[in-house]
Scaffold this motif. Sequence first.
Motif, PDB file in Angstrom:
ATOM      1  N   ASN A  21       0.823  -1.208   0.000  1.00 36.68           N
ATOM      2  CA  ASN A  21       0.000   0.000   0.000  1.00 36.68           C
ATOM      3  C   ASN A  21       0.860   1.262   0.000  1.00 36.68           C
ATOM      4  O   ASN A  21       0.400   2.330  -0.402  1.00 36.68           O
ATOM      5  N   ALA A  22       2.113   1.137   0.455  1.00 33.12           N
ATOM      6  CA  ALA A  22       2.967   2.325   0.557  1.00 33.12           C
ATOM      7  C   ALA A  22       3.308   2.899  -0.807  1.00 33.12           C
ATOM      8  O   ALA A  22       3.495   4.118  -0.943  1.00 33.12           O
ATOM      9  N   ILE A  23       3.416   2.060  -1.827  1.00 32.36           N
ATOM     10  CA  ILE A  23       3.752   2.537  -3.173  1.00 32.36           C
ATOM     11  C   ILE A  23       2.722   3.550  -3.661  1.00 32.36           C
ATOM     12  O   ILE A  23       3.036   4.512  -4.363  1.00 32.36           O
ATOM     13  N   GLU A  24       1.477   3.349  -3.281  1.00 31.22           N
ATOM     14  CA  GLU A  24       0.395   4.202  -3.768  1.00 31.22           C
ATOM     15  C   GLU A  24       0.466   5.606  -3.196  1.00 31.22           C
ATOM     16  O   GLU A  24       0.074   6.580  -3.858  1.00 31.22           O
ATOM     17  N   THR A  25       1.000   5.753  -1.980  1.00 29.79           N
ATOM     18  CA  THR A  25       0.926   7.046  -1.288  1.00 29.79           C
ATOM     19  C   THR A  25       2.278   7.710  -1.066  1.00 29.79           C
ATOM     20  O   THR A  25       2.323   8.844  -0.593  1.00 29.79           O
ATOM     21  N   ASP A  26       3.367   7.027  -1.387  1.00 30.17           N
ATOM     22  CA  ASP A  26       4.699   7.567  -1.111  1.00 30.17           C
ATOM     23  C   ASP A  26       5.405   7.927  -2.415  1.00 30.17           C
ATOM     24  O   ASP A  26       5.937   7.047  -3.103  1.00 30.17           O
ATOM     25  N   PRO A  27       5.458   9.205  -2.779  1.00 29.01           N
ATOM     26  CA  PRO A  27       6.109   9.605  -4.042  1.00 29.01           C
ATOM     27  C   PRO A  27       7.596   9.236  -4.083  1.00 29.01           C
ATOM     28  O   PRO A  27       8.119   8.877  -5.136  1.00 29.01           O
ATOM     29  N   GLN A  28       8.282   9.338  -2.922  1.00 26.01           N
ATOM     30  CA  GLN A  28       9.701   9.010  -2.912  1.00 26.01           C
ATOM     31  C   GLN A  28       9.920   7.535  -3.208  1.00 26.01           C
ATOM     32  O   GLN A  28      10.852   7.155  -3.925  1.00 26.01           O
ATOM     33  N   LEU A  29       9.046   6.689  -2.675  1.00 29.89           N
ATOM     34  CA  LEU A  29       9.140   5.249  -2.940  1.00 29.89           C
ATOM     35  C   LEU A  29       8.911   4.973  -4.422  1.00 29.89           C
ATOM     36  O   LEU A  29       9.560   4.109  -5.021  1.00 29.89           O
ATOM     37  N   GLN A  30       7.998   5.708  -5.029  1.00 35.69           N
ATOM     38  CA  GLN A  30       7.754   5.548  -6.467  1.00 35.69           C
ATOM     39  C   GLN A  30       8.991   5.941  -7.274  1.00 35.69           C
ATOM     40  O   GLN A  30       9.357   5.249  -8.240  1.00 35.69           O
ATOM     41  N   GLN A  31       9.639   7.023  -6.881  1.00 41.37           N
ATOM     42  CA  GLN A  31      10.845   7.448  -7.596  1.00 41.37           C
ATOM     43  C   GLN A  31      11.965   6.429  -7.432  1.00 41.37           C
ATOM     44  O   GLN A  31      12.703   6.136  -8.386  1.00 41.37           O
ATOM     45  N   ASP A  32      12.101   5.864  -6.230  1.00 40.94           N
ATOM     46  CA  ASP A  32      13.114   4.828  -6.010  1.00 40.94           C
ATOM     47  C   ASP A  32      12.842   3.609  -6.891  1.00 40.94           C
ATOM     48  O   ASP A  32      13.762   3.012  -7.450  1.00 40.94           O
ATOM     49  N   LEU A  33      11.564   3.247  -7.007  1.00 35.41           N
ATOM     50  CA  LEU A  33      11.208   2.102  -7.849  1.00 35.41           C
ATOM     51  C   LEU A  33      11.542   2.380  -9.309  1.00 35.41           C
ATOM     52  O   LEU A  33      12.080   1.516 -10.016  1.00 35.41           O
ATOM     53  N   LEU A  34      11.227   3.590  -9.779  1.00 30.17           N
ATOM     54  CA  LEU A  34      11.530   3.939 -11.171  1.00 30.17           C
ATOM     55  C   LEU A  34      13.031   3.906 -11.432  1.00 30.17           C
ATOM     56  O   LEU A  34      13.481   3.449 -12.494  1.00 30.17           O
ATOM     57  N   ARG A  35      13.816   4.382 -10.478  1.00 32.90           N
ATOM     58  CA  ARG A  35      15.272   4.326 -10.637  1.00 32.90           C
ATOM     59  C   ARG A  35      15.745   2.871 -10.702  1.00 32.90           C
ATOM     60  O   ARG A  35      16.630   2.535 -11.498  1.00 32.90           O
ATOM     61  N   ALA A  36      15.176   2.025  -9.863  1.00 37.40           N
ATOM     62  CA  ALA A  36      15.567   0.615  -9.878  1.00 37.40           C
ATOM     63  C   ALA A  36      15.157  -0.053 -11.189  1.00 37.40           C
ATOM     64  O   ALA A  36      15.893  -0.886 -11.730  1.00 37.40           O
ATOM     65  N   MET A  37      14.006   0.322 -11.730  1.00 34.87           N
ATOM     66  CA  MET A  37      13.529  -0.284 -12.974  1.00 34.87           C
ATOM     67  C   MET A  37      14.356   0.157 -14.180  1.00 34.87           C
ATOM     68  O   MET A  37      14.320  -0.501 -15.222  1.00 34.87           O
ATOM     69  N   SER A  38      15.088   1.237 -14.057  1.00 31.44           N
ATOM     70  CA  SER A  38      15.907   1.693 -15.186  1.00 31.44           C
ATOM     71  C   SER A  38      17.133   0.812 -15.392  1.00 31.44           C
ATOM     72  O   SER A  38      17.821   0.949 -16.398  1.00 31.44           O
ATOM     73  N   HIS A  39      17.448  -0.081 -14.446  1.00 30.98           N
ATOM     74  CA  HIS A  39      18.563  -1.005 -14.596  1.00 30.98           C
ATOM     75  C   HIS A  39      18.164  -2.169 -15.506  1.00 30.98           C
ATOM     76  O   HIS A  39      16.982  -2.450 -15.688  1.00 30.98           O
ATOM     77  N   HIS A  40      19.169  -2.833 -16.059  1.00 28.47           N
ATOM     78  CA  HIS A  40      18.868  -3.967 -16.936  1.00 28.47           C
ATOM     79  C   HIS A  40      18.225  -5.119 -16.165  1.00 28.47           C
ATOM     80  O   HIS A  40      17.424  -5.867 -16.720  1.00 28.47           O
ATOM     81  N   ILE A  41      18.598  -5.277 -14.889  1.00 24.22           N
ATOM     82  CA  ILE A  41      18.000  -6.329 -14.066  1.00 24.22           C
ATOM     83  C   ILE A  41      17.454  -5.695 -12.803  1.00 24.22           C
ATOM     84  O   ILE A  41      18.171  -4.998 -12.079  1.00 24.22           O
ATOM     85  N   LEU A  42      16.173  -5.923 -12.529  1.00 21.41           N
ATOM     86  CA  LEU A  42      15.566  -5.506 -11.270  1.00 21.41           C
ATOM     87  C   LEU A  42      15.257  -6.755 -10.452  1.00 21.41           C
ATOM     88  O   LEU A  42      14.484  -7.616 -10.888  1.00 21.41           O
ATOM     89  N   VAL A  43      15.879  -6.850  -9.283  1.00 23.03           N
ATOM     90  CA  VAL A  43      15.554  -7.915  -8.326  1.00 23.03           C
ATOM     91  C   VAL A  43      14.554  -7.329  -7.342  1.00 23.03           C
ATOM     92  O   VAL A  43      14.888  -6.422  -6.566  1.00 23.03           O
ATOM     93  N   LEU A  44      13.335  -7.821  -7.392  1.00 23.53           N
ATOM     94  CA  LEU A  44      12.255  -7.298  -6.558  1.00 23.53           C
ATOM     95  C   LEU A  44      11.942  -8.311  -5.461  1.00 23.53           C
ATOM     96  O   LEU A  44      11.462  -9.412  -5.738  1.00 23.53           O
ATOM     97  N   ASP A  45      12.229  -7.950  -4.223  1.00 20.30           N
ATOM     98  CA  ASP A  45      12.049  -8.846  -3.081  1.00 20.30           C
ATOM     99  C   ASP A  45      10.665  -8.628  -2.473  1.00 20.30           C
ATOM    100  O   ASP A  45      10.423  -7.649  -1.780  1.00 20.30           O
ATOM    101  N   LEU A  46       9.751  -9.561  -2.746  1.00 27.61           N
ATOM    102  CA  LEU A  46       8.391  -9.512  -2.196  1.00 27.61           C
ATOM    103  C   LEU A  46       8.125 -10.702  -1.285  1.00 27.61           C
ATOM    104  O   LEU A  46       6.972 -11.114  -1.116  1.00 27.61           O
ATOM    105  N   ARG A  47       9.173 -11.245  -0.681  1.00 29.92           N
ATOM    106  CA  ARG A  47       8.998 -12.451   0.125  1.00 29.92           C
ATOM    107  C   ARG A  47       8.091 -12.232   1.327  1.00 29.92           C
ATOM    108  O   ARG A  47       7.471 -13.179   1.819  1.00 29.92           O
TER     109      ARG A  47
END
Length: 492
Positions: free
Chosen positions: A247-273
Motif C-alpha cells: 500500500n505504501a507505493i500508492e501514497t509515497d512519491p519518494q518510494l515511487q521514484q526509487d522504484l523507477l530508478r531501480a527499474m531503469s537497470h537492466h536487471i531488477l531484483v524485486l524482493d516480495l517475500r
Amino acid sequence: MKPGFREIVSCFILLLLISCLQLGRFLLPEPAKKELLSQRQMKTDLTVLVKQLQQHSAFLVLDPDIQFRLEKRLQRLKQEYRDSIAINRFTAEVNKLLGELKDPGVRVSQTALPSGVLPLRLKPMEDKWLALNDKDEPLQNDTPFISHIDGLPISHWQKIANHFLPPEQRNSVPMQMPWLQQLDLLRREMGLRVKDEVLLTLYGADLQPQNIEVKVPQQFLSAPLSILASWQQLAPEIALFTLTDLNAIETDPQLQQDLLRAMSHHILVLDLRHAHGFSDSLLQFLGNYQDGLSSQPLGYGRYRRSPQLRRDFLRPLHFEPLTQFAPFPPVQAALDNQPQPNLSHWYARPIPKLVAATVPDSGRLVLLIGPDCRQECEWIAYAAKRWRRALLVGEPTRGDLGRLHHFTLPASGLKLSISASLGYDGYGQLLSGIGTEPDLQLPTDAPLQWQGLLSLISPEQRLRKPTDAQSELALPNTQLSSATPSSAARQH
C-alpha cells in the motif's frame, strides 16, 4: 422553571463524582486472565465457530466431505474435555479444526496465557539444524547444531507440529517453524510432562553429543530480520528493490521514484517475500515488463453469499462484475461449468492500467517470492509467472487471495479470520489455496545466497535456465550465510 443555584451545584457535584469513579477504574488491578473454559463455554465457542464457518467460509463449500470431518472433530473434543479445557489447549484445537478448511487466510490471534517456549531459534541448514540464541548466534560455538529436544529427535517434533497444519502445508519447514517454538504445547500433544527445564542435545564437527539443560522461558524474542533498504545497487546493471507494504507505493512519491530508478537497470531484483497489502499500484509499474497487454481479465473471483454482504464486496480487491467483460469462449465455459449456489456470481479483475516507466528493451525482472507473499502480492506473482521477461525465484506462495471475514469467540476471546472469497486464475481455475510456483525454487528463510543469485541474474548470463543455476547455487563457495546485499555488491 429555570434551575436555581442549588440545582446547578448539585449537577456539577454529580458529574464530578461520576468522573472520579471513572478515573478510579484505572487504579483497580486488572482481572486475572481466564485460564480455563468450562465444557459449556467450550461448546458455546464451538457452536459460534461452526456457525460462522457455515455462513461465511468460502473454502467450506469446496469440499463436500468437510462438514463430516468437522463434526467428527467436534464430537471428539466434547468427549475428551468433559469438565474443562485450558485456553492454550483450546487455541491449539481450534487451529487443528480450522486446518480442515485448507484456507491460507485463516488467522487465530494468540490471546491466551503465555506458555513455555523453546529457549532458542531453530534454523535448518541442509540436513542439520542450528541452535541460535536471541542474537541469532550459536548457543555454543563448539557445538552449534542440535539433534534432540527432551531426548527426542527434531524429526519427531516436526511430525507433531504437523498436527496443527493443513494437509498441504505439512512437511513444510517454514510452516512448521512457529509451532516448533511452542514447546509446552507440543509436550502436551505428545503426552510428555511439562516442566521448567528442557534438555537439548548439541553437537559439532566431531559429532560428539553434548547434553545441556536450559530453563524454559515464557517468551523468546529472536533478533529481528534485517530490514533492507528500499533500493540498493547490487552490481552495475543490477538493482535490488525490497518492499513489504504494497500500500505504501500508492501514497509515497519518494518510494515511487526509487522504484523507477531501480527499474531503469537492466536487471531488477524485486524482493516480495514478505509483502502484503491490497493496492495494485506496484502491478501498474511492473506491467511494463510484459510484452503486450491482453484485453482479457487478469483473474476471476467469487464470494460466499451472505445476507449482510453487498454486491461490491470484492471491489476493494479490484474486481468488477463479469458482465463488463467478454471472456474467451473456453474461459466462459470453464466458469459456467463451476456452479456453486453458495457462492456469488462471477467477478473479474481487469489488468490495471500501466504507469509510464522507463524499462530498458533488454530489461528483466527477478521476483523473489515465498509463503509470506500474500494478498496483492499473490496476483503480482501470478501475473509475472506468465511474463517472458520475468523470473520467479524462491518458494511457492500459499494462494492467500481472499477477502477476510473477522469474528471473535465469546467465551475464550479468540479473534479469528477466514477467507470469505476465492480467487481464480485467468483460465477460471482455482488459485486460492494453491498459489504460484517459482521458476527456480530456493529456500527463502534468509539470508539468501546472494553470490549465487547474482551469477544467475548477471547481465552477461541474461537469466540462464533455472536448471543450470541450481547446481551453482548449491555449491558451498556460493553460500554467503552472513553476507548482506550491500556486502555482496561490494564484492562485485
